[in-house]
Every structure is written in structure tokens, then in C-alpha cells.
Design a protein around this motif. Structure first.
Motif, PDB file in Angstrom:
ATOM      1  N   ILE A   1       0.868  -1.191   0.000  1.00 24.85           N
ATOM      2  CA  ILE A   1       0.000   0.000   0.000  1.00 24.85           C
ATOM      3  C   ILE A   1       0.895   1.228   0.000  1.00 24.85           C
ATOM      4  O   ILE A   1       1.313   1.730   1.052  1.00 24.85           O
TER       5      ILE A   1
ATOM      6  N   THR B   1      -2.945   8.946   0.874  1.00 20.06           N
ATOM      7  CA  THR B   1      -3.955   9.212  -0.153  1.00 20.06           C
ATOM      8  C   THR B   1      -5.007   8.115  -0.231  1.00 20.06           C
ATOM      9  O   THR B   1      -5.978   8.250  -0.988  1.00 20.06           O
ATOM     10  N   LYS B   2      -4.830   7.038   0.539  1.00 21.56           N
ATOM     11  CA  LYS B   2      -5.719   5.879   0.412  1.00 21.56           C
ATOM     12  C   LYS B   2      -6.603   5.646   1.635  1.00 21.56           C
ATOM     13  O   LYS B   2      -7.404   4.712   1.654  1.00 21.56           O
TER      14      LYS B   2
ATOM     15  N   LEU C   1     -10.326   2.941   4.680  1.00 22.43           N
ATOM     16  CA  LEU C   1      -9.715   2.698   3.381  1.00 22.43           C
ATOM     17  C   LEU C   1     -10.665   3.145   2.276  1.00 22.43           C
ATOM     18  O   LEU C   1     -11.826   2.735   2.235  1.00 22.43           O
ATOM     19  N   THR C   2     -10.151   3.971   1.369  1.00 27.44           N
ATOM     20  CA  THR C   2     -10.999   4.498   0.295  1.00 27.44           C
ATOM     21  C   THR C   2     -10.527   4.089  -1.095  1.00 27.44           C
ATOM     22  O   THR C   2     -11.185   4.411  -2.083  1.00 27.44           O
ATOM     23  N   ASP C   3      -9.402   3.394  -1.183  1.00 28.48           N
ATOM     24  CA  ASP C   3      -8.823   3.050  -2.476  1.00 28.48           C
ATOM     25  C   ASP C   3      -9.360   1.715  -2.974  1.00 28.48           C
ATOM     26  O   ASP C   3      -9.199   0.674  -2.317  1.00 28.48           O
TER      27      ASP C   3
ATOM     28  N   THR D   1      -6.684  -1.166  -3.614  1.00 35.36           N
ATOM     29  CA  THR D   1      -6.202  -1.798  -2.384  1.00 35.36           C
ATOM     30  C   THR D   1      -7.279  -2.708  -1.802  1.00 35.36           C
ATOM     31  O   THR D   1      -6.978  -3.796  -1.298  1.00 35.36           O
TER      32      THR D   1
END
Length: 198
Positions: free
Chosen positions: A161, A166-167, A174-176, A179
């Protein structure tokens, strides 16, 4: 009244084929991205899989004189948690190109007799870092340690990661999407390896 032979539990997590995973974070920092990644993995665990997160903050510095005099209670408790799990998921940062001291110290304790609990255990790795490498180097070093401990480490996917700030959002979620998919695939790989090993 006794249940009929064909009755099934109302909660699928009560079934004997539930896979129990223990998560270990290699960081004690309150705002650790790796601890955030483990909490995200808890929410992403598929049906039939549970993920509990261990606390390694009370594990003392390894001293074999201390071990010989009597294993510390925190070590005994963590060994019991690892032993009771079907698999272990380690999420760790990378310190100075390698394993954080707090995690290596914990693994040193867990590698000692009696009955080292990582022996024959399925282990998966992931790591979050603010930089571009995403903990690749520490994960390769961890694989060497886990070979000595006779663990069975998931080879793929490798979950690195990178650019972690930014993720995850301000709430540590967790927004990615990429991932999220990798973590989901890691769960599948852990289940498949466990099935192969029996």
C-alpha cells in the motif's frame, strides 16, 4: 428438545468451517496506517472468515534470562491467540529498509519454545507506507524470518500500500478501490493455502 440431524446453525460464523485469522500490526502508533489497514481488512473479510487484531504493545524486550525464569504473561497470551487462529495476517511499516523493532521483537518471543505457535501456520503479509515502495523490502525480510519459524507464507498477491495518506480518509477508513481488491484477493489466497495444507 434436541435439534434434528439436518438442522444448520442460524449464524454461518458458528459453523466449524469458519476460518479464524489473527491480525498483527507492526506499528504501535495510534494513527498507524498499518493498523488502519487491518481494521479495513476486518470489514472486508468474506463470509466464513473472522479477523481479530492482537495487541503487541505489552510484549517486553526479548531477554532469554527472562524467558528461562518464566515466560511473561503477555507473551503467553499472544502465543495462545496465534495458536487458536487458523492463520495470521501481519500488516507492517518499513523502518530503515527492514522490520520494525517492535515486530521483530514479538516474532523473536513467538519463535521460542515451548511449542512455537507459528510452526505450520498460514501467514499473509501486507504493509502501508507514505512512500512509493509500499513496504516491499520489509515484506521480503519478513519472509526470511517466517521461513525459519516454519510458517507457510502466502506468495501472491503481494499487498504493497504505497502513498498511504492518499488511500485512507480522515476517519482512518480505506478508500482506495485497488487496495480493497488486493486485500480481498489476499483473503482468498489465505483460504486456498489453508485448504491445501489441510
Amino acid at each position: 428438545m434436541p435439534s434434528a440431524p439436518n438442522d444448520v446453525p442460524s449464524n454461518p460464523r458458528d459453523q466449524t468451517n469458519t476460518m479464524k485469522i489473527l491480525g498483527i500490526s507492526g506499528s504501535l502508533r495510534q494513527g498507524s496506517y498499518n493498523s488502519m489497514a487491518l481494521r479495513a481488512a476486518q470489514k472486508l473479510a468474506p463470509a466464513g472468515v473472522t479477523l481479530d487484531i492482537a495487541d503487541i504493545g505489552s510484549i517486553p524486550l526479548y531477554n532469554d534470562d527472562v524467558r528461562a525464569a518464566g515466560e511473561p504473561a503477555a507473551v503467553t497470551a499472544l502465543k495462545a491467540q496465534v495458536r487458536a487462529a487458523d492463520a495470521v495476517l501481519i500488516a507492517t511499516p518499513e523502518y530503515n529498509f527492514s522490520i520494525p523493532g517492535v515486530l521483530k521483537n514479538t516474532l523473536d518471543w513467538l519463535s521460542r519454545p515451548p511449542e512455537p505457535p507459528f510452526d505450520g501456520k498460514v501467514v499473509a503479509l501486507m504493509g502501508a507506507s507514505p512512500g512509493p515502495v509500499g513496504t516491499a523490502r520489509v515484506q521480503y525480510d519478513l519472509r526470511k524470518v517466517l521461513v525459519f519459524m516454519n510458517a507457510f507464507t502466502v506468495n501472491r498477491p503481494e499487498v504493497f500500500i504505497s502513498f498511504a495518506p492518499t488511500k485512507f480518509n480522515a476517519q482512518g477508513e480505506l478508500t482506495d478501490e485497488g487496495t480493497t481488491k488486493f486485500i480481498g484477493d489476499l483473503f482468498v489466497a489465505m483460504q486456498n493455502l489453508k485448504k491445501r495444507l489441510g
